[in-house]
Each structure stands twice: as structure tokens, then as C-alpha cells.
Design a protein around this motif. Structure first.
Motif, mmCIF file in Angstrom:
data_model
loop_
_atom_site.group_PDB
_atom_site.id
_atom_site.type_symbol
_atom_site.label_atom_id
_atom_site.label_comp_id
_atom_site.label_asym_id
_atom_site.label_seq_id
_atom_site.Cartn_x
_atom_site.Cartn_y
_atom_site.Cartn_z
ATOM 1 N N GLU A 102 0.815 -1.210 0.000
ATOM 2 C CA GLU A 102 0.000 0.000 0.000
ATOM 3 C C GLU A 102 0.850 1.261 0.000
ATOM 4 O OE1 GLU A 102 -3.095 -0.006 2.926
ATOM 5 O OE2 GLU A 102 -3.665 -2.068 2.446
ATOM 6 N N ASN A 103 2.105 1.148 0.432
ATOM 7 C CA ASN A 103 3.009 2.291 0.459
ATOM 8 C C ASN A 103 3.371 2.663 -0.989
ATOM 9 O OD1 ASN A 103 5.575 3.674 0.331
ATOM 10 N ND2 ASN A 103 5.801 3.252 2.525
ATOM 11 N N PRO A 104 3.090 3.898 -1.417
ATOM 12 C CA PRO A 104 3.365 4.293 -2.807
ATOM 13 C C PRO A 104 4.823 4.133 -3.232
ATOM 14 C CG PRO A 104 1.981 5.928 -1.735
ATOM 15 C CD PRO A 104 2.427 4.970 -0.670
ATOM 16 N N ASP A 105 5.769 4.376 -2.324
ATOM 17 C CA ASP A 105 7.178 4.212 -2.671
ATOM 18 C C ASP A 105 7.509 2.751 -2.963
ATOM 19 O OD1 ASP A 105 7.610 6.934 -2.350
ATOM 20 O OD2 ASP A 105 8.260 6.726 -0.264
ATOM 21 N N VAL A 106 6.968 1.841 -2.172
ATOM 22 C CA VAL A 106 7.196 0.407 -2.385
ATOM 23 C C VAL A 106 6.506 -0.036 -3.674
ATOM 24 C CG1 VAL A 106 6.832 -1.911 -1.438
ATOM 25 C CG2 VAL A 106 7.497 -0.037 0.091
ATOM 26 N N GLN A 107 5.299 0.485 -3.911
ATOM 27 C CA GLN A 107 4.598 0.176 -5.168
ATOM 28 C C GLN A 107 5.452 0.566 -6.366
ATOM 29 O OE1 GLN A 107 0.753 2.017 -5.416
ATOM 30 N NE2 GLN A 107 -0.042 0.929 -3.630
#
Length: 138
Positions: A102-107
């Protein structure tokens, strides 16, 4: 695990980042336990669609008869590992939709790898060693 010369999706192969492979072992003569992890990528089919996956493999064996050279990633992967659970998927891309973090950076990190991986299917992703499978030789 066994390393295969060619990619066959039906054999459920994994591409493994050898730089992330860690393992420990314990036990006494004749019975050794190995426990480790590695980051991995793999392709699977979901509802007739090829998907690219990113996650980790839990590398373990409870009944090894000999010690494994923990300084040699290929020796660890070539041990008689139990792969009944496969990989722990943390992100998946099917060409149109993403499932995972859910974390945009991880996505963004996942999609940078998964988009390229799916676009170049079935090529081995850069920086990964493969193709490794838990299945017995055919």
C-alpha cells in the motif's frame, strides 16, 4: 532446489537475488536443519493471464544428512529444500493492475521491476539467478 537451463512456467521456477540470500544451519551428525531467505521474482498464471510476482522465498530443510556450505549460494539453493509453500508474494503485476504493498514508494519499486519483467517475458530479470525450481527433475 534444482537450477534449470530453460524457463518452463509449468515447473514454477524462481529467479533469485543471490545478494539477499541468507541462511543458518544447526543440528548434529546425520540430521541438519537449514533456515534461510532470499528475495525472488517469478511468473505465474492467474485466471489464464501471465503475471509477474515479487517477494521472498523461505529456504528451509529439516532433514539434511550433510552440512551445507553457507558461503556458496548455489550450494544452499541446491540443498534438498522444502518448497511446499512456494514464494511469499509481496507484489504482483498482470499488465493492467497491481496488487501488493500500500506504500506508494514500495509500489513504485515493485512496478519498476515487474513491468520490465512482464514486458520481457520469459527472460531472466537482470541481477537475478535462475531459473530455480522445487520440483523434481522431469
Amino acid at each position: 532446489m534444482k537450477r534449470e537451463a530453460r524457463f518452463l512456467i509449468s515447473r514454477k521456477p524462481f529467479a533469485i537475488d543471490l545478494n539477499t540470500l541468507t541462511a543458518t544451519q544447526s543440528g548434529s551428525t546425520g540430521r541438519f536443519i537449514l533456515d534461510g531467505h532470499a528475495n525472488a521474482l517469478w511468473f505465474r498464471r492467474r485466471k489464464g493471464v501471465t503475471v509477474a510476482c515479487i517477494g521472498t522465498l523461505h529456504l528451509w530443510a529439516h532433514y539434511l544428512t550433510e552440512r551445507v556450505d553457507l558461503d556458496d549460494p548455489h550450494a544452499i539453493l541446491s540443498a534438498d529444500l522444502d518448497g511446499r509453500y512456494g514464494g511469499d508474494c509481496q507484489g504482483r503485476w498482470d499488465g493492467t493492475g497491481y496488487w501488493g504493498a500500500e506504500n506508494p514508494d514500495v509500489q513504485e519499486q515493485h512496478l519498476a521491476i515487474l513491468r520490465l519483467m512482464l514486458a520481457k517475458y520469459p527472460a531472466l530479470p537482470p541481477g537475478y539467478d535462475g531459473w530455480w525450481t522445487y520440483q523434481a527433475p522431469s
